[in-house]
Design a protein around this motif. Structure first.
Motif, PDB file in Angstrom:
ATOM      1  N   ASP A  18       0.825  -1.204   0.000  1.00  0.00           N
ATOM      2  CA  ASP A  18       0.000   0.000   0.000  1.00  0.00           C
ATOM      3  C   ASP A  18       0.857   1.250   0.000  1.00  0.00           C
ATOM      4  O   ASP A  18       2.018   1.234   0.421  1.00  0.00           O
ATOM      5  CB  ASP A  18      -0.926   0.005   1.221  1.00  0.00           C
ATOM      6  N   ASN A  19       0.267   2.346  -0.470  1.00  0.00           N
ATOM      7  CA  ASN A  19       0.976   3.627  -0.426  1.00  0.00           C
ATOM      8  C   ASN A  19       0.951   4.170   1.000  1.00  0.00           C
ATOM      9  O   ASN A  19       0.310   3.607   1.890  1.00  0.00           O
ATOM     10  CB  ASN A  19       0.376   4.609  -1.446  1.00  0.00           C
TER      11      ASN A  19
ATOM     12  N   VAL B 233      -1.968   4.654   3.721  1.00  0.00           N
ATOM     13  CA  VAL B 233      -2.606   3.525   4.406  1.00  0.00           C
ATOM     14  C   VAL B 233      -1.689   3.056   5.533  1.00  0.00           C
ATOM     15  O   VAL B 233      -0.622   2.510   5.282  1.00  0.00           O
ATOM     16  CB  VAL B 233      -2.874   2.357   3.430  1.00  0.00           C
TER      17      VAL B 233
ATOM     18  N   SER C  73      -5.517  -0.972   7.581  1.00  0.00           N
ATOM     19  CA  SER C  73      -6.629  -1.181   6.662  1.00  0.00           C
ATOM     20  C   SER C  73      -7.455  -2.364   7.132  1.00  0.00           C
ATOM     21  O   SER C  73      -6.949  -3.267   7.810  1.00  0.00           O
ATOM     22  CB  SER C  73      -6.137  -1.400   5.231  1.00  0.00           C
TER      23      SER C  73
ATOM     24  N   GLY D 264       0.155  -3.319   5.599  1.00  0.00           N
ATOM     25  CA  GLY D 264      -0.078  -3.120   4.177  1.00  0.00           C
ATOM     26  C   GLY D 264       1.051  -2.449   3.428  1.00  0.00           C
ATOM     27  O   GLY D 264       1.212  -2.649   2.226  1.00  0.00           O
ATOM     28  N   GLN D 265       1.847  -1.629   4.141  1.00  0.00           N
ATOM     29  CA  GLN D 265       2.974  -0.951   3.491  1.00  0.00           C
ATOM     30  C   GLN D 265       4.220  -1.830   3.441  1.00  0.00           C
ATOM     31  O   GLN D 265       5.179  -1.490   2.745  1.00  0.00           O
ATOM     32  CB  GLN D 265       3.310   0.346   4.223  1.00  0.00           C
TER      33      GLN D 265
ATOM     34  N   TYR E 226     -14.142  -1.510   2.678  1.00  0.00           N
ATOM     35  CA  TYR E 226     -12.729  -1.296   2.956  1.00  0.00           C
ATOM     36  C   TYR E 226     -12.573   0.008   3.728  1.00  0.00           C
ATOM     37  O   TYR E 226     -13.148   1.040   3.344  1.00  0.00           O
ATOM     38  CB  TYR E 226     -11.977  -1.227   1.625  1.00  0.00           C
TER      39      TYR E 226
ATOM     40  N   VAL F 247      -9.743   2.661   5.862  1.00  0.00           N
ATOM     41  CA  VAL F 247      -8.329   3.053   5.944  1.00  0.00           C
ATOM     42  C   VAL F 247      -8.140   4.039   7.094  1.00  0.00           C
ATOM     43  O   VAL F 247      -8.937   4.963   7.262  1.00  0.00           O
ATOM     44  CB  VAL F 247      -7.858   3.698   4.627  1.00  0.00           C
TER      45      VAL F 247
END
Length: 163
Positions: free
Chosen positions: A93-94, A97, A100, A138-139, A159, A161
């Motif tokens: 993820d960017n 985030v 999540s 997620g990152q 979803y 965030v």
């Protein structure tokens, strides 16, 4: 990094309301950074079950901050509609985030759960109605949906965030 499987997250009545809303909604839009994918989203609809879910997820912020030992706030939710042919390659993820959560609202097709890949280990989240995951990884941990949504199925999920 933490990854938790969730089940029976919402009440049965809320799941029914979400599915009813999703199946009749007319305000679907393409998802930012996934415009070329078969994924649509509703990000906000006041006085509907979407707003109700936003309030539920927002109330989880303190608990998740305690659990993950970070300080974040809910930045938004999206009701997702993954159409036939949708899949997403393994990615991280960017930086928007930090945590999540994804809860599946539909079921019926095996192997459409999100897969997480870490040190040659694959964890597939069971694709079952009212189940899903929450993570703060997620990152750092690669994840995706390697299998395509089949021609006779729509994959609904919600979803959220935090950042």
């Amino acid at each position: 990094d933490n990854l938790y499987c969730l089940c029976n997250f919402f009440t049965t009545d809320l799941i029914k309301k979400l599915l009813s809303y999703a199946e009749s909604a007319q305000n679907w839009q393409k998802v930012e950074l996934q415009e070329n994918k078969n994924r649509l989203a509703v990000t906000w609809d006041p006085d509907t079950v979407v707003e109700e879910c936003h309030m539920i997820f927002n109330q989880l912020s303190d608990y998740l901050n305690h659990e993950f030992k970070k300080k974040c706030q809910l930045t938004g939710i999206q009701l997702w509609k993954d159409l036939p042919g949708y899949h997403i390659s393994s990615h991280v993820d960017n930086n928007r985030v930090v945590y999540s959560m994804q809860i599946y609202l539909s079921t019926g097709v095996d192997q459409l759960g999100t897969c997480f890949y870490d040190n040659n280990v694959t964890v597939e989240i069971p694709y079952q109605i009212n189940s899903g995951y929450v993570t703060d990884a997620g990152q750092t941990i690669s994840h995706g949906l390697p299998r395509q949504v089949s021609a006779d199925h729509v994959r609904y999920s919600i979803y959220a965030v935090w950042a």
